[in-house]
Design a protein around this motif. Structure first.
Motif: not given
Length: 468
Positions: A112-122, A220-225
């Motif tokens: 039930g946790a929401p995805p941690v990023s807008p991407y499924k995989s890289f 390929g994914y920038y994530k703050e911080p």
């Protein structure tokens, strides 16, 4: 994961089969012995260059923590190689090359946790990663072995990694992070592992490396911080030492074991030397004891006649009897008391001019063989007259031999003495009284003329006669 393991296994198996052939040939065909150079003699006697090939699993995470932008990493095949120069027993400089693929997705989420990023995989294609590292061999597992079998190591370096990531969003669309070209970032590889020796020139290399990338775009994914991305590479491979097969690898050589071996050899040599010295001492002591026993036997004089039992041919001689050198009694000698001997004294000798002329003629005509004391035949008639004069009048004669300065002082002294003695012996053989003839040699010490000319040297080679 199984696919990666199988790929690594088949790659390593092929390398191992080739290496096994090399090891077998090295074991069966080569009979030379690995020789370590003397201690403190530098690295010239060792093999210091090597190269290696390896394969293993690449994962976009680190065993020592750090943030992962995707929840589930997937192992992928990585492979590479290196060239290493060992500069000392501990430190080496290594140039590395690495290629492979990094993969991860977000399948491992809490229920039930929401995805941690807008991407499924890289998936990131690592085109190349090159670095230069300092490798430290930590120590030898068995300090008693001159050439150890296992060497742990640590490495730290810096270099560049070139890559191009692609991502899949939640809608299933693939997005190329950098559509044209690729990305190059600085990274720091930190590694550890160990090497096991398969033969004189081939080592098994098992290691683990963490790559710290100076950027947050490896996936390929920038994530703050902002936190730098990292990856791990666990590998297995083979290292091949370059150089002569009879030289030891510097990294696997054990100086403390060599020092201990040298000390043991020195101790063994000293023990052997002491044993030999003790044997020589005992031999000489036995010889001295034997000489002492022999001396005691030679000094024993049982009958007290002054001759030891060793030389006494007449043992048991009474003590009051005089004996000869063989220990036998001397015969008794009776002396007639009424025998009288009369000796004339105060005899006067007159030396005339004729007497002196006889001596002068003898001096002028006295000749010897060259460099010898042999009197020539032509001189003998003149010496006969001198002998007749000495016999008739009882005159005393002094002979003085002289030489020139040709030759050494010692040789000239001997020659002059021998010539004077030769004249005396001849005169005595003609009836002259030996006790009234004195023969002396003076060598070159009393020249009659200069030795710088042949005539002067001739005058200096003489025997002078003095009558009185």
């Amino acid at each position: 994961m199984k696919k990666i393991i199988l790929q690594s296994f088949f790659l390593f198996a092929s390398m191992f089969l080739v290496t096994s052939g090399i090891c077998a040939q090295d074991t069966t065909n080569r009979i030379s012995t690995v020789v370590a150079p003397p201690l403190f003699s530098g690295n010239k006697g060792f093999n210091t260059w090597s190269f290696g090939l390896h394969a293993g699993a690449l994962v976009p995470t680190s065993a020592f923590g750090g943030r992962n932008d995707f929840s589930k990493w997937k192992p992928s095949l990585g492979y590479g190689g290196y060239i290493k120069a060992q500069v000392s027993h501990v430190f080496g400089i290594q140039a590395d090359f690495l290629r492979g693929t990094l993969k991860a997705n977000n399948d491992r989420l809490w229920a039930g946790a929401p995805p941690v990023s807008p991407y499924k995989s890289f998936e990131t294609d690592v085109h190349w990663a090159t670095s230069l590292s300092l490798v430290a061999t930590l120590g030898n597992i068995n300090w008693s072995q001159l050439h150890t079998s296992i060497q742990p190591y640590l490495s730290l370096g810096g270099g560049a990694i070139n890559f191009n990531p692609s991502l899949v969003n939640t809608a299933g669309t693939t997005i190329n992070f950098k559509p044209s070209g690729s990305i190059t970032r600085f990274y720091v590889p930190i590694g550890l592992g160990f090497k096991a020796n398969l033969s004189r020139s081939v080592n098994l290399d098992i290691g683990y490396t963490i790559g710290l990338v100076d950027g947050d775009d490896l996936d390929g994914y920038y994530k703050e911080p902002y936190i730098s991305d990292r990856f791990s590479y666990g590998h297995i491979g083979l290292e091949f030492a370059l150089g002569k097969s009879n030289k030891a690898q510097l990294a696997r050589h054990n100086p403390p074991a060599q020092l201990a071996g040298n000390m043991k050899s020195a101790d063994d040599a000293m023990i052997a030397s002491l044993a030999a010295s003790e044997a020589r001492y005992n031999s000489r002591l036995a010889a001295l004891n034997g000489l002492q026993d022999e001396l005691n036997r030679m000094k024993t004089d049982t009958d007290g006649d002054g001759v030891s039992d060793y030389f006494d041919k007449c043992p048991g001689t009474p003590r009051n009897v005089k004996v000869d050198g063989a220990g036998c009694a001397l015969p008794e000698v009776s002396v007639k008391r009424d025998t009288v001997y009369k000796v004339e004294t105060n005899t006067t000798y007159v030396i005339t001019a004729e007497d002196r002329q006889v001596v002068t003629d003898a001096i002028r005509n006295l000749e010897f063989d060259f460099g010898k004391s042999t009197i020539r035949a032509r001189s003998l008639p003149y010496l006969n007259k001198v002998a007749e004069l000495l016999t008739k009048k009882g005159i005393s004669l002094k002979l003085a031999g002289h030489t020139d300065n040709v030759g050494s002082d010692a040789a000239n002294m001997t020659l002059s003495r021998n010539r004077a003695q030769a004249v005396k012996q001849y005169l005595v053989s003609q009836g002259a009284n030996s006790s009234k003839i004195e023969a002396m040699g003076y060598g070159e010490s009393q020249p009659a003329s200069s030795n710088k000319t042949a005539d002067g040297r001739q005058k200096n080679r003489r025997v002078e006669f003095t009558i009185y």
